[in-house]
Design a protein around this motif. Structure first.
Motif, short mmCIF file in Angstrom:
data_model
loop_
_atom_site.label_atom_id
_atom_site.label_comp_id
_atom_site.label_asym_id
_atom_site.label_seq_id
_atom_site.Cartn_x
_atom_site.Cartn_y
_atom_site.Cartn_z
N GLY A 14 -19.97 -59.34 103.91
CA GLY A 14 -19.73 -60.02 102.70
C GLY A 14 -19.99 -58.93 101.98
O GLY A 14 -20.71 -57.88 102.16
N ARG A 15 -20.28 -59.31 100.50
CA ARG A 15 -20.63 -58.68 99.27
C ARG A 15 -21.89 -57.55 99.88
O ARG A 15 -23.56 -58.01 100.16
CB ARG A 15 -20.82 -58.98 98.14
N PRO A 16 -22.65 -56.85 98.83
CA PRO A 16 -23.55 -55.60 100.31
C PRO A 16 -25.00 -55.90 99.30
O PRO A 16 -25.72 -55.61 99.33
CB PRO A 16 -23.07 -54.74 99.52
N HIS A 17 -24.67 -56.56 97.62
CA HIS A 17 -25.88 -56.36 97.52
C HIS A 17 -26.29 -57.80 97.12
O HIS A 17 -26.76 -58.36 95.64
CB HIS A 17 -25.80 -56.04 95.42
N GLN A 18 -26.06 -58.82 97.56
CA GLN A 18 -26.41 -60.36 97.47
C GLN A 18 -27.57 -60.30 98.87
O GLN A 18 -27.12 -60.83 99.72
CB GLN A 18 -25.25 -61.39 97.80
N HIS A 19 -28.32 -61.92 98.23
CA HIS A 19 -29.04 -62.29 99.58
C HIS A 19 -28.47 -62.69 100.71
O HIS A 19 -28.91 -62.03 101.70
CB HIS A 19 -30.32 -62.89 98.58
N SER A 20 -27.78 -63.61 100.33
CA SER A 20 -26.93 -63.87 101.66
C SER A 20 -26.83 -63.34 102.64
O SER A 20 -27.42 -62.74 104.42
CB SER A 20 -26.38 -65.42 101.26
#
Lengths: 337, 337
Positions: free
Chosen positions: B185-191
């Motif tokens: 998913g999105r590159p800048h999120q923790h999960s």
């Protein structure tokens, strides 16, 4: 039902094993009483269906807390309704006590008792379908949201499915479609039946008829795909298509319809326009093409439920069903972009 | 931060314009005080970050009400967490006051003040992503759910993404796949970052490497479809496929991956196994084929948050982050049925 209006203070006193004066103090939240005594009175009152005239309750009795009783757990319909209600209550400086019954009558009865024992000013009951549900008997104002009470004397707010269905038909006629069919959800629920009936009626009122009898099924994409196969059973490539628009009872069904039409190399909307119902983003936007659909405005519905409840708490109770209007959201599946 | 531990009763008294004795009565909920006075003391205490030792609070001060503060509105993650918490609280005879901040700090501050003024026994703060969030400074116990507090001294419960990623890799290796790729998913999120890192690490620990560098994108089906095209850019029909399994960072991505592979006439799972993450029924079950995925067990996470909060209210506070395990749900996209 009748008991609700005739239960007297002395009956409650007898049931709770206290004096009538204690009942009066407890229900008016005045005077010093032990918490356990107050709760006993409230429970007895609730069991007897005692409904004090809200207009006569002194303002001092208000806890500025309202119960939000949801039939659903992770429900797609009751959660937005509750959030809309919570939002409207917070704006009025009221707090919302959350209670979820998970469609279990025993849990619901437990939550109703405990909300009354906590002396909430009123309760909003949010259902999971628009099918009518039994009333709850409590001595405080109640408003039913999404699922109306089966007692017409109660205050209920529910979405106006007929309004949504008419908007869809108007839109399809407006873009020039004349051979409309309807693919519905489950046959025994209020919303899909209303949507199907009003779709047929609105087409009829325009001097046309549905191009095929309405198909009832279930709330799924796979039903949408199967419905396309049923509708095109007698059709052979090269022949004129039997319909130029498929109105669907939900976005899930409409997404399945679009997928199957694409697999059959039929172009949406050029050859067949498709509409959904619900404006459920993960379905309506992910569909290829994105779906023209109906926004149920569930948060607004929750807000209206909160407003009716606040009126009742202020001594101005409403009765009967208020229908909240819907909104057409046009997208690529009917040629918008 | 430091103020929280050093604010004294006299400071609160000065800020609230009352005597220290009144502060003590208000915070211990003992003695007769006007509601407005009590609220003034609570607000002053909250503003000064005063945090009384919960163990020293007398049981009489308990309201048996807990605040559920959700960052989300119709959030797919925070709602199940809150419902799990509400369920656990109801079982313990506690009521849950619902407050939704809609990711707005001003609304959150308003709700925090009003929950404290209502003398809740504690607050559960449910976030919308697993990225750390600022703590709230209140004189009562708080547990952070899903999104942990950035202060390691606070009690937080969050899902163990590493556990989920390992279960996926173990499963894919277990069915004999050796050329695994990951679509995140999105590159800048923790999960998504944790899932991607641990996927690569677990493959490496098995003596293998990812068959292609991990692709980061967004949380959508269309990203899944585009990712397939990127992965197969250099591949020509007839050649051996560059991968035999695509592990995806979410069910939405995995559904898009399956759709695109089907359009390219590549068979799932025979030629390429596909896995999702989240066990979001409308995606995982509607996917063709249905998705093997990871259940985040969000209701359990909410239940644990409630349990930690009840411990803190009883004078046994927890500190740091508790990770809740996940569960593999095998379905047809990896050959289960």
């Amino acid at each position: 039902m009748a008991a609700r209006r005739t239960a007297r203070v002395v009956d409650i006193a007898r049931a709770a094993g206290v004096s009538p004066g204690t009942v009066s103090k407890a229900l008016n939240n005045s005077g010093a009483l032990r918490e356990s005594t107050r709760d006993r009175v409230y429970r007895a009152a609730a069991e007897l269906g005692f409904s004090p005239d809200p207009a006569r309750r002194p303002p001092a009795s208000r806890s500025f807390t309202v119960g939000l009783l949801s039939a659903d757990s992770a429900g797609r319909f009751s959660i937005p309704v509750m959030l809309g209600a919570e939002n409207a209550l917070a704006a009025g400086q009221l707090s919302a006590l959350l209670a979820t019954s998970r469609n279990d009558p025993v849990r619901e009865a437990y939550h109703v008792r405990s909300l009354v024992a906590r002396r909430v000013d009123g309760i909003i009951v949010a259902g999971r379908t628009t099918d009518a549900r039994p009333r709850i008997d409590v001595p405080i104002p109640v408003v039913y949201a999404f699922a109306p009470s089966s007692d017409p004397d109660d205050a209920s707010v529910m979405p106006d499915d007929a309004d949504g269905a008419r908007r869809i038909v108007d839109h399809l006629l407006g873009i020039g479609r004349r051979r409309i069919v309807h693919v519905a959800g489950r046959p025994h629920q209020h919303s899909p039946r209303t949507r199907a009936e009003i779709t047929a009626q609105a087409v009829h009122e325009a001097g046309l008829e549905l191009a095929a009898p309405t198909l009832f099924g279930e709330w799924s994409e796979s039903w949408g795909r199967r419905a396309v196969d049923q509708l095109l059973q007698a059709w052979r490539p090269g022949e004129p298509l039997p319909m130029d628009a498929i109105s669907c009872g939900s976005d899930q069904i409409a997404r399945g319809v679009c997928d199957r039409l694409r697999e059959l190399d039929l172009r949406v909307p050029d050859e067949i326009a498709v509409t959904g119902f619900d404006d459920w983003d993960v379905m309506a936007l992910a569909s290829r093409p994105p779906l023209t659909t109906i926004d149920l405005r569930l948060e607004y519905l929750g807000q209206r439920a909160a407003e009716l409840l606040l009126d009742a708490i202020d001594g101005r109770p409403h009765h009967g069903i208020e229908l909240t209007g819907m909104e057409l959201v046009p997208r690529a599946s009917t040629g918008w972009s």
